[in-house]
Design a protein around this motif. Structure first.
Motif, PDB file in Angstrom:
ATOM      1  N   PRO A   1     -13.975 -13.499 -57.487  1.00 31.86           N
ATOM      2  CA  PRO A   1     -12.929 -14.191 -56.721  1.00 31.86           C
ATOM      3  C   PRO A   1     -13.339 -14.332 -55.268  1.00 31.86           C
ATOM      4  CG  PRO A   1     -12.295 -11.914 -57.133  1.00 31.86           C
ATOM      5  CD  PRO A   1     -13.558 -12.145 -57.904  1.00 31.86           C
ATOM      6  N   ASN A   2     -12.974 -15.438 -54.662  1.00 33.93           N
ATOM      7  CA  ASN A   2     -13.335 -15.688 -53.271  1.00 33.93           C
ATOM      8  C   ASN A   2     -12.529 -14.834 -52.298  1.00 33.93           C
ATOM      9  OD1 ASN A   2     -12.197 -17.607 -50.805  1.00 33.93           O
ATOM     10  ND2 ASN A   2     -14.429 -17.593 -50.965  1.00 33.93           N
ATOM     11  N   LEU A   3     -11.276 -14.530 -52.641  1.00 30.65           N
ATOM     12  CA  LEU A   3     -10.390 -13.695 -51.819  1.00 30.65           C
ATOM     13  C   LEU A   3     -10.165 -14.258 -50.417  1.00 30.65           C
ATOM     14  CD1 LEU A   3     -11.742 -10.144 -52.808  1.00 30.65           C
ATOM     15  CD2 LEU A   3      -9.753 -11.362 -53.738  1.00 30.65           C
ATOM     16  N   GLY A   4     -10.193 -15.582 -50.321  1.00 30.54           N
ATOM     17  CA  GLY A   4      -9.897 -16.218 -49.039  1.00 30.54           C
ATOM     18  C   GLY A   4     -11.018 -16.172 -48.023  1.00 30.54           C
ATOM     19  N   ASP A   5     -12.237 -15.861 -48.450  1.00 31.68           N
ATOM     20  CA  ASP A   5     -13.391 -15.822 -47.540  1.00 31.68           C
ATOM     21  C   ASP A   5     -13.692 -17.247 -47.059  1.00 31.68           C
ATOM     22  OD1 ASP A   5     -15.791 -15.593 -46.238  1.00 31.68           O
ATOM     23  OD2 ASP A   5     -16.865 -14.642 -47.881  1.00 31.68           O
ATOM     24  N   ASP A   6     -13.409 -17.550 -45.784  1.00 30.86           N
ATOM     25  CA  ASP A   6     -13.493 -18.922 -45.293  1.00 30.86           C
ATOM     26  C   ASP A   6     -14.912 -19.496 -45.332  1.00 30.86           C
ATOM     27  OD1 ASP A   6     -11.859 -21.128 -44.068  1.00 30.86           O
ATOM     28  OD2 ASP A   6     -13.371 -20.896 -42.497  1.00 30.86           O
ATOM     29  N   PRO A   7     -15.950 -18.778 -44.878  1.00 30.68           N
ATOM     30  CA  PRO A   7     -17.302 -19.359 -44.960  1.00 30.68           C
ATOM     31  C   PRO A   7     -17.706 -19.724 -46.381  1.00 30.68           C
ATOM     32  CG  PRO A   7     -17.294 -17.487 -43.475  1.00 30.68           C
ATOM     33  CD  PRO A   7     -15.955 -17.499 -44.152  1.00 30.68           C
ATOM     34  N   GLU A   8     -17.339 -18.870 -47.345  1.00 30.71           N
ATOM     35  CA  GLU A   8     -17.686 -19.179 -48.732  1.00 30.71           C
ATOM     36  C   GLU A   8     -16.858 -20.347 -49.252  1.00 30.71           C
ATOM     37  OE1 GLU A   8     -18.828 -16.386 -52.324  1.00 30.71           O
ATOM     38  OE2 GLU A   8     -16.647 -16.650 -52.287  1.00 30.71           O
ATOM     39  N   LEU A   9     -15.594 -20.450 -48.815  1.00 32.20           N
ATOM     40  CA  LEU A   9     -14.770 -21.591 -49.216  1.00 32.20           C
ATOM     41  C   LEU A   9     -15.412 -22.902 -48.763  1.00 32.20           C
ATOM     42  CD1 LEU A   9     -11.023 -20.612 -48.565  1.00 32.20           C
ATOM     43  CD2 LEU A   9     -12.135 -21.053 -50.762  1.00 32.20           C
ATOM     44  N   LEU A  10     -15.912 -22.930 -47.537  1.00 31.33           N
ATOM     45  CA  LEU A  10     -16.547 -24.142 -47.015  1.00 31.33           C
ATOM     46  C   LEU A  10     -17.841 -24.444 -47.762  1.00 31.33           C
ATOM     47  CD1 LEU A  10     -15.964 -23.670 -43.178  1.00 31.33           C
ATOM     48  CD2 LEU A  10     -14.636 -25.015 -44.814  1.00 31.33           C
TER      49      LEU A  10
ATOM     50  N   ARG B   1      -9.197 -24.767 -48.338  1.00 28.11           N
ATOM     51  CA  ARG B   1      -8.578 -23.864 -47.363  1.00 28.11           C
ATOM     52  C   ARG B   1      -7.073 -23.766 -47.584  1.00 28.11           C
ATOM     53  NH1 ARG B   1     -11.704 -25.414 -41.667  1.00 28.11           N
ATOM     54  NH2 ARG B   1     -12.976 -23.507 -41.582  1.00 28.11           N
ATOM     55  N   LYS B   2      -6.451 -24.917 -47.852  1.00 29.26           N
ATOM     56  CA  LYS B   2      -5.003 -24.926 -48.050  1.00 29.26           C
ATOM     57  C   LYS B   2      -4.604 -24.179 -49.315  1.00 29.26           C
ATOM     58  CE  LYS B   2      -1.049 -28.072 -48.508  1.00 29.26           C
ATOM     59  NZ  LYS B   2      -0.615 -29.504 -48.537  1.00 29.26           N
ATOM     60  N   ARG B   3      -5.360 -24.376 -50.393  1.00 35.74           N
ATOM     61  CA  ARG B   3      -5.003 -23.771 -51.680  1.00 35.74           C
ATOM     62  C   ARG B   3      -5.409 -22.305 -51.779  1.00 35.74           C
ATOM     63  NH1 ARG B   3      -5.839 -27.660 -56.918  1.00 35.74           N
ATOM     64  NH2 ARG B   3      -4.462 -29.364 -56.301  1.00 35.74           N
ATOM     65  N   TYR B   4      -6.639 -22.004 -51.354  1.00 39.36           N
ATOM     66  CA  TYR B   4      -7.205 -20.689 -51.652  1.00 39.36           C
ATOM     67  C   TYR B   4      -7.487 -19.830 -50.424  1.00 39.36           C
ATOM     68  CZ  TYR B   4      -8.261 -23.719 -55.644  1.00 39.36           C
ATOM     69  OH  TYR B   4      -8.178 -24.627 -56.670  1.00 39.36           O
TER      70      TYR B   4
ATOM     71  N   ARG C   1      -1.266 -15.578 -55.375  1.00 32.52           N
ATOM     72  CA  ARG C   1      -1.539 -16.041 -56.728  1.00 32.52           C
ATOM     73  C   ARG C   1      -2.181 -17.436 -56.677  1.00 32.52           C
ATOM     74  NH1 ARG C   1       3.986 -15.231 -59.874  1.00 32.52           N
ATOM     75  NH2 ARG C   1       4.687 -16.218 -57.943  1.00 32.52           N
ATOM     76  N   ALA C   2      -3.288 -17.484 -55.962  1.00 29.69           N
ATOM     77  CA  ALA C   2      -4.119 -18.677 -55.846  1.00 29.69           C
ATOM     78  C   ALA C   2      -5.515 -18.188 -55.515  1.00 29.69           C
ATOM     79  CB  ALA C   2      -3.600 -19.605 -54.750  1.00 29.69           C
ATOM     80  N   GLU C   3      -6.478 -18.536 -56.352  1.00 31.13           N
ATOM     81  CA  GLU C   3      -7.815 -17.983 -56.173  1.00 31.13           C
ATOM     82  C   GLU C   3      -8.882 -18.989 -56.573  1.00 31.13           C
ATOM     83  OE1 GLU C   3      -9.818 -15.902 -54.403  1.00 31.13           O
ATOM     84  OE2 GLU C   3      -8.324 -14.415 -55.008  1.00 31.13           O
ATOM     85  N   LEU C   4      -9.972 -19.001 -55.815  1.00 24.97           N
ATOM     86  CA  LEU C   4     -11.150 -19.775 -56.189  1.00 24.97           C
ATOM     87  C   LEU C   4     -12.178 -18.807 -56.748  1.00 24.97           C
ATOM     88  CD1 LEU C   4     -12.473 -22.624 -56.145  1.00 24.97           C
ATOM     89  CD2 LEU C   4     -13.649 -21.881 -54.053  1.00 24.97           C
ATOM     90  N   LEU C   5     -12.576 -19.009 -57.996  1.00 26.80           N
ATOM     91  CA  LEU C   5     -13.586 -18.180 -58.633  1.00 26.80           C
ATOM     92  C   LEU C   5     -14.940 -18.855 -58.469  1.00 26.80           C
ATOM     93  CD1 LEU C   5     -11.555 -17.434 -61.864  1.00 26.80           C
ATOM     94  CD2 LEU C   5     -11.932 -15.871 -59.947  1.00 26.80           C
ATOM     95  N   VAL C   6     -15.915 -18.076 -58.051  1.00 30.82           N
ATOM     96  CA  VAL C   6     -17.234 -18.629 -57.735  1.00 30.82           C
ATOM     97  C   VAL C   6     -18.308 -17.925 -58.550  1.00 30.82           C
ATOM     98  CG1 VAL C   6     -18.924 -19.046 -55.907  1.00 30.82           C
ATOM     99  CG2 VAL C   6     -16.483 -19.182 -55.395  1.00 30.82           C
TER     100      VAL C   6
END
Length: 253
Positions: free
Chosen positions: A54-63, A102-105, A114-119
């Motif tokens: 799970p990304n856990l809201g990590d912004d650099p990884e989200l980008l 960024r908005k979703r995860y 209860r919103a997650e990006l799995l990488v």
């Protein structure tokens, strides 16, 4: 004479036994040489460097994931230009995807997580191989004709072009379902998919998802050969799978 005959018999059986052992070893070698590589969730166990987390809201990884998604998903939708985006299309889609992720995860203090990006990535090189989003969202029927209700919705599933047909998409779906079932406590998972996306539709049906309804008035953003991004008509399917119910439970769900 009897000892000589006995010795000959013993030598004969020893040779036969040796031949059998050599044959068995040969068969094992051939079997190992042509064994299929591990696929699906097993591929992650045999390749510990590639893990779904799970990304856990990590912004650099989200980008970074947004950049990956632009190159893997949006470029793939550009059929007219053979999967290549123009610099203008790339900039617009990358910026839009970054804002959406960024908005979703993204991490937000005091907000429902209860919103997650799995990488799925290589932990040593940090290269992203695939991603999938899961969030509790409002589900509605075609054209929004029914009352909406909150439920887990999977979206933004993509696998890099060089890593397809290796079971990664299936691993990402299963990871999302496990999060939904074991951590969020839901027994159903929904997703939307374009009817013309045959590979995705085939995958979801294989994993037990069933079509709930279709919307033939939907539109989808598509990069064009002229360098624009057009909103074109499409048919969207809503699919659902019942989690943790076993084979019989899924058949009657």
């Amino acid at each position: 004479a009897k000892q000589t005959n006995l010795r000959k018999i013993m030598i004969f059986f020893a040779r036969q036994t040796c031949h059998v052992v050599l044959l068995v070893l040969f068969c094992i070698t051939i079997t190992n040489a042509f064994s299929a590589p591990p696929m699906g969730i097993g591929s992650l166990f045999f390749k510990p460097k590639n893990v779904v987390t799970p990304n856990l809201g990590d912004d650099p990884e989200l980008l970074k994931a947004a950049t990956f998604f632009t190159e893997s998903f949006w470029a793939g939708k550009s059929k007219e230009s053979n999967g290549a985006l123009t610099p203008k299309q790339y900039k617009i889609l990358k910026g839009s995807q970054s804002a959406e992720f960024r908005k979703r995860y993204g991490f937000k203090m005091g907000k429902d997580r209860r919103a997650e990006l799995l990488v799925c990535k290589n932990e040593e090189s940090d290269e992203i191989y695939g991603c999938a989003g899961i969030e509790v969202s409002k589900i509605s029927t075609a054209n929004g004709r029914s009352i909406q209700f909150p439920a887990p919705l999977m979206s933004n599933l993509a696998v890099g072009k060089n890593y397809r047909r290796k079971g990664l998409a299936e691993d990402l779906v299963k990871a999302a379902e496990e999060l939904v079932l074991k951590q969020w406590g839901y027994s159903e998972c929904y997703l939307y998919v374009e009817k013309k996306n045959k590979p995705a539709l085939k995958l979801y049906k294989k994993l037990g998802y069933k079509v709930m309804w279709e919307d033939d008035t939907a539109t989808s953003l598509t990069p064009t050969a002229k360098g624009n991004i057009a909103s074109v008509p499409t048919v969207i399917l809503c699919m659902k799978r019942t989690l943790g119910a076993g084979l019989l439970g899924r058949l009657f769900s």
